[in-house]
Design a protein around this motif. Structure first.
Motif, mmCIF file in Angstrom:
data_model
loop_
_atom_site.group_PDB
_atom_site.id
_atom_site.type_symbol
_atom_site.label_atom_id
_atom_site.label_comp_id
_atom_site.label_asym_id
_atom_site.label_seq_id
_atom_site.Cartn_x
_atom_site.Cartn_y
_atom_site.Cartn_z
ATOM 1 N N HIS A 55 1.380 5.282 -9.174
ATOM 2 C CA HIS A 55 2.717 4.792 -9.466
ATOM 3 C C HIS A 55 3.184 3.952 -8.279
ATOM 4 O O HIS A 55 2.887 4.270 -7.132
ATOM 5 C CB HIS A 55 3.697 5.937 -9.681
ATOM 6 N N GLY A 56 3.919 2.918 -8.546
ATOM 7 C CA GLY A 56 4.411 2.046 -7.487
ATOM 8 C C GLY A 56 4.725 0.678 -8.058
ATOM 9 O O GLY A 56 4.990 0.548 -9.263
ATOM 10 N N VAL B 131 0.824 -1.215 0.000
ATOM 11 C CA VAL B 131 0.000 0.000 0.000
ATOM 12 C C VAL B 131 0.858 1.264 0.000
ATOM 13 O O VAL B 131 0.365 2.348 0.298
ATOM 14 C CB VAL B 131 -0.955 0.019 1.211
ATOM 15 N N SER B 132 2.119 1.123 -0.346
ATOM 16 C CA SER B 132 3.031 2.263 -0.341
ATOM 17 C C SER B 132 3.099 2.983 -1.680
ATOM 18 O O SER B 132 4.007 3.768 -1.930
ATOM 19 C CB SER B 132 4.440 1.788 0.052
ATOM 20 N N TYR B 133 2.146 2.730 -2.538
ATOM 21 C CA TYR B 133 2.167 3.373 -3.847
ATOM 22 C C TYR B 133 1.821 4.861 -3.739
ATOM 23 O O TYR B 133 1.213 5.318 -2.766
ATOM 24 C CB TYR B 133 1.212 2.668 -4.812
ATOM 25 N N SER B 134 2.231 5.598 -4.769
ATOM 26 C CA SER B 134 1.963 7.033 -4.845
ATOM 27 C C SER B 134 0.681 7.257 -5.633
ATOM 28 O O SER B 134 0.519 6.687 -6.718
ATOM 29 C CB SER B 134 3.147 7.735 -5.522
ATOM 30 N N SER B 135 -0.240 8.083 -5.097
ATOM 31 C CA SER B 135 -1.561 8.184 -5.731
ATOM 32 C C SER B 135 -2.067 9.623 -5.776
ATOM 33 O O SER B 135 -3.080 9.941 -5.157
ATOM 34 C CB SER B 135 -2.560 7.298 -4.981
#
Lengths: 142, 143
Positions: free
Chosen positions: B139-140, B87-91
């Protein structure tokens, strides 16, 4: 029959940093390099700031709600596109991402290696530390 | 041994286009200026959506999105088709409203899962408000 080509680096022939790929509709080509995000980050902006995940980015804490993103591989100029968002918690999540925000007269211009940005609370128009900040950068790498 | 492929255009073997071309997740590309190489897959958006948040919410266009749930005024859950690895993606998100001349809007994601993300669209008072054009890009790392 499906074919597979194993390589480590893709390089354009005409221009090393320019490769075209065919678009989804098969009617045009688009530039691979230009379509890629050159940097992105998801970070906690409270306390000691910390990236949860990132690509070609490190961070500097400039004070409350005030941050600097530093590129590992620099951009070719300072005309890149920066977008971002921020969040606090459900029920209290009115915050605003502002690239290059500083009080008038104290702005720091973007450079090929870094840019400054802030997270604001519109109700106070003041910088504010938030736990979730997202940034992405498109443009030309050096 | 390091290998290098020099090409101008990448298409699939059938020659019909590039939609079937697969790129390994450790591949790199030469930068626009030619000075460095970066990972190709890390630079790709893994999902994006542009949707209508007013009235009956509806997806205008999307990539790697399997659903949109309207949770109430200005509150949505977007389902990711191929899950992210964590869940560390950039949104980052953005929204506007074609029906409002001065539609001050803040969009804030607030719940993250590997297969979905929930967002709120707010007016400048921090009140949840529907917006006609809402966008998010992720992105991630894909799973």
């Amino acid at each position: 029959m499906a074919s597979q080509l194993k390589v480590d680096t893709l390089t354009g022939v005409t221009t090393a940093g320019s490769i075209d790929v065919t678009g989804e509709g098969n009617s045009t080509t688009t530039n691979l390099q230009q379509g890629l995000a050159k940097s992105w980050v998801n970070f906690n902006g409270t306390g000691t700031i910390a990236a949860r995940d990132s690509f070609n980015a490190s961070l500097t804490d400039g004070g409350t709600g005030d941050y600097v993103l530093n590129f590992s591989n620099v951009m070719s100029d300072a005309n890149y596109s920066v977008t971002g968002s921020s969040s606090v918690l459900i029920g209290n999540f009115e915050t605003m991402f502002v690239p290059n925000f500083k009080p008038p007269g104290t702005e720091t211009a973007s450079t090929t290696s870094a840019f400054q940005f802030a997270v604001l609370r519109p109700s106070t128009t003041q910088p504010y530390d938030v736990p979730y900040v997202y940034v992405q950068v498109h443009g030309d790498l050096a | 041994m390091t290998s290098q492929l020099n090409v101008d255009t990448i298409v699939d073997k059938a020659g019909s286009g590039g939609t079937n071309v697969k790129i390994g997740n450790t591949s790199t590309y030469v930068s626009d200026g030619g000075a460095v190489t970066q990972n190709t897959v890390q630079g790709l958006a893994k999902a994006w959506i542009h949707f209508q948040g007013t009235s009956t919410s509806a997806i205008n266009d999307s990539f790697n999105i399997s659903g949109l749930t309207d949770n109430g005024t200005g509150n949505y859950t977007i389902t990711i088709e191929n899950d992210m690895v964590n869940v560390s993606y950039s949104s980052p998100c953005a929204a506007s409203d074609s029906g409002i001349t001065n539609s001050d809007t803040m969009v804030n994601p607030y719940t993250w899962a590997t297969g979905s993300v929930s967002i709120g669209t707010n007016n400048n008072s921090g009140t949840l408000s529907d917006r006609s054009d809402t966008n998010i890009t992720i992105h991630g790392d894909l799973a």
